[in-house]
Scaffold this motif. Structure first.
Motif, PDB file in Angstrom:
ATOM      1  N   VAL A 158       0.827  -1.207   0.000  1.00  7.51           N
ATOM      2  CA  VAL A 158       0.000   0.000   0.000  1.00  7.51           C
ATOM      3  C   VAL A 158       0.863   1.259   0.000  1.00  7.51           C
ATOM      4  O   VAL A 158       0.681   2.160  -0.835  1.00  7.51           O
ATOM      5  CB  VAL A 158      -0.964  -0.009   1.207  1.00  7.51           C
ATOM      6  CG1 VAL A 158      -1.665   1.345   1.340  1.00  7.51           C
ATOM      7  CG2 VAL A 158      -2.005  -1.113   1.050  1.00  7.51           C
ATOM      8  N   ARG A 162       1.560   3.800  -3.222  1.00 11.43           N
ATOM      9  CA  ARG A 162       1.208   5.214  -3.125  1.00 11.43           C
ATOM     10  C   ARG A 162       2.415   6.089  -3.460  1.00 11.43           C
ATOM     11  O   ARG A 162       2.290   7.126  -4.112  1.00 11.43           O
ATOM     12  CB  ARG A 162       0.669   5.518  -1.731  1.00 11.43           C
ATOM     13  CG  ARG A 162       0.499   6.996  -1.412  1.00 11.43           C
ATOM     14  CD  ARG A 162      -0.277   7.751  -2.462  1.00 11.43           C
ATOM     15  NE  ARG A 162      -1.697   7.407  -2.490  1.00 11.43           N
ATOM     16  CZ  ARG A 162      -2.545   7.853  -3.421  1.00 11.43           C
ATOM     17  NH1 ARG A 162      -2.097   8.617  -4.423  1.00 11.43           N
ATOM     18  NH2 ARG A 162      -3.804   7.510  -3.387  1.00 11.43           N
ATOM     19  N   LEU A 175      -6.425   3.793  -3.055  1.00  8.64           N
ATOM     20  CA  LEU A 175      -5.366   3.879  -2.045  1.00  8.64           C
ATOM     21  C   LEU A 175      -5.576   5.085  -1.136  1.00  8.64           C
ATOM     22  O   LEU A 175      -6.041   6.135  -1.573  1.00  8.64           O
ATOM     23  CB  LEU A 175      -4.000   4.014  -2.728  1.00  8.64           C
ATOM     24  CG  LEU A 175      -3.518   2.838  -3.580  1.00  8.64           C
ATOM     25  CD1 LEU A 175      -2.243   3.224  -4.312  1.00  8.64           C
ATOM     26  CD2 LEU A 175      -3.284   1.613  -2.725  1.00  8.64           C
TER      27      LEU A 175
END
Length: 459
Positions: A158, A162, A175
């Motif tokens: 994650v 990002r 996200l």
């Protein structure tokens, strides 16, 4: 399910059950897998016995090719001795202790410490958490924002996704913000303005970075992250002096410099680490891939002594540093990585990478003249070839045409494996390739480009 070891059995099982990374799953149901069954030196072989020179080292990682006996034997010995153990709560094993010392001695970071993870994405996530921890320990918990670059790739977890600036890594994942901000990528060929010189382009990017820091407030900025060469973002080699100028700005405002060395580390750019090739001294580095030549999953963070001391003091106040993974410093992966570093040193790897890179660069001069090629860039033994429809523009192909994907598929007909990043062809061969094999890579790529050009003319 019973297998007869026929290609059809494996392909059917893969279609039915395997959800692939970085793959179109619907297209995979129709097309099926490209199955590799064994490797020998820089070559791999498919289910039908066809032989390919893998010019991207699997995924930038198989630095010593696909059949190094010393690495296989190091792993086998480790499996027979201590197949698994953790490094939580003061535990260690001889291989990880020696490996940490070897890496720390190689790193261009003063009084380095090494934290182990299982791959590049985990290493990047760990760097970010450490940056936040560091600033909290210094009484500046408001320093949360991590500055990345548009078009960058830093992994698939994650946080790492990002940080990446590639649209496909964000599409439909919803996200969270993760306190990430972006500045322009150092891609002069694509992003330089009309009439702008490369030095002016660099100044503009650095000014953009400083303006962002001032706008957001230096007290909110934790770190800046960049690869020495943007790998999956298009093999983008930054202008001379760009990253050094970035570091000057970061130091002015107390912002940490995180160097993502997952691709560039361990010799790829002609130095042990890519940061040395681009003239920066990072506070932390993420490493993976070449650390074990890809033979076992391993990654890590290399921290400066100053950053470590601040984090260690805060961890002591908290009673523990509450971050880590079951397989951090795994004894088998550590043993393989340790043997990998021994081989690299015996090869004098940075020098070998430099020599092979010069040979590749000479060959790519021919590629640069091809009508489909707009730009060729290289640092060490890592290169990118950007495809265009009009060289003087340079005008890119429409994404719907998938020209880069066509080059990737056609290259296999020539016994070559490359990787297309959109319409950029990535070249990152194993360090064990011979001069003759470097010539083959270039010649096979030219033949592939000729074939794709003929296909385009027919359509």
């Amino acid at each position: 399910m019973t297998f007869s070891n026929s290609p059809g059995d494996f392909e059917a099982a893969d279609r039915r059950s395997h959800f692939h990374s970085q793959t179109n799953p619907i297209a995979h149901l129709a097309d099926g897998p490209f199955t590799i069954v064994r490797g020998e030196g820089p070559y791999v072989f498919d289910l039908d016995g066809r032989k390919y020179l893998d010019a991207v080292s699997s995924l930038w990682c198989a630095s010593l090719g696909f059949s190094d006996r010393r690495l296989a034997e190091a792993g086998a010995r480790a499996l027979e001795t201590l197949p698994v153990y953790h490094t939580f709560n003061h535990r260690a094993n001889p291989a990880v202790s020696e490996l940490s010392g070897e890496i720390a001695a190689m790193a261009p970071i003063q009084d380095a410490r090494v934290f182990f993870a299982n791959g590049g994405s985990e290493a990047v996530d760990s760097m970010v958490k450490m940056a936040w921890y560091y600033h909290s320990a210094r009484g500046e918990p408001s320093r949360r924002t991590i500055i990345s670059q548009t078009g960058a790739f830093h992994g698939s977890t994650v946080m790492a996704a990002r940080l990446g600036g590639l649209p496909a890594m964000h599409a439909s994942f919803n996200l969270p913000d993760c306190h990430v901000a972006y500045v322009g990528r150092p891609h002069f060929y694509r992003d330089g303005l009309d009439g702008e010189k490369e030095a002016d382009f660099t100044d503009r990017l650095v000014a953009e970075l400083e303006a962002l820091i001032i706008e957001r407030g230096p007290e909110t900025i934790a770190a800046f992250i960049a690869e020495p060469v943007m790998g999956a973002g298009g093999v983008i080699v930054p202008p001379d002096g760009y990253l050094a100028a970035v570091q000057t700005v970061l130091r002015k405002y107390g912002v940490l410099y995180l160097s993502d060395e997952v691709i560039c580390g361990f010799g790829r750019t002609g130095q042990w680490f890519g940061c040395q090739s681009v003239g920066v001294e990072p506070d932390m580095m993420s490493v993976a891939k070449g650390l074990s030549s890809g033979y076992a999953p391993i990654g890590g963070v290399i921290l400066s002594g100053a950053v470590f001391e601040t984090i260690a003091g805060e961890a002591d106040r908290n009673g523990v540093f509450s971050h880590g993974f079951t397989y951090s410093g795994h004894p088998v992966t550590s043993a393989i990585a340790l043997e990998t570093l021994r081989i690299y040193k015996e090869m004098n790897l940075p020098a070998r990478a430099g020599e092979l890179g010069l040979l590749l660069g000479e060959g790519l001069r021919t590629v640069a003249e091809h009508p489909l090629v707009g730009n060729v860039r290289r640092l060490g033994y890592l290169a990118g070839v950007e495809l265009v429809t009009e060289r003087n523009g340079p005008v890119p192909f429409s994404p719907e045409m998938k020209v880069g994907a066509a080059v990737e598929r056609r290259s296999r007909e020539q016994g070559l494996i490359i990787r297309n990043l959109g319409d950029v062809i990535a070249i990152c061969p194993p360090f064990i390739t011979s001069p003759e094999e470097v010539d083959f890579i270039v010649e096979a790529l030219v033949r592939t480009l000729d074939a794709v050009q003929r296909d385009l003319k027919r359509h």
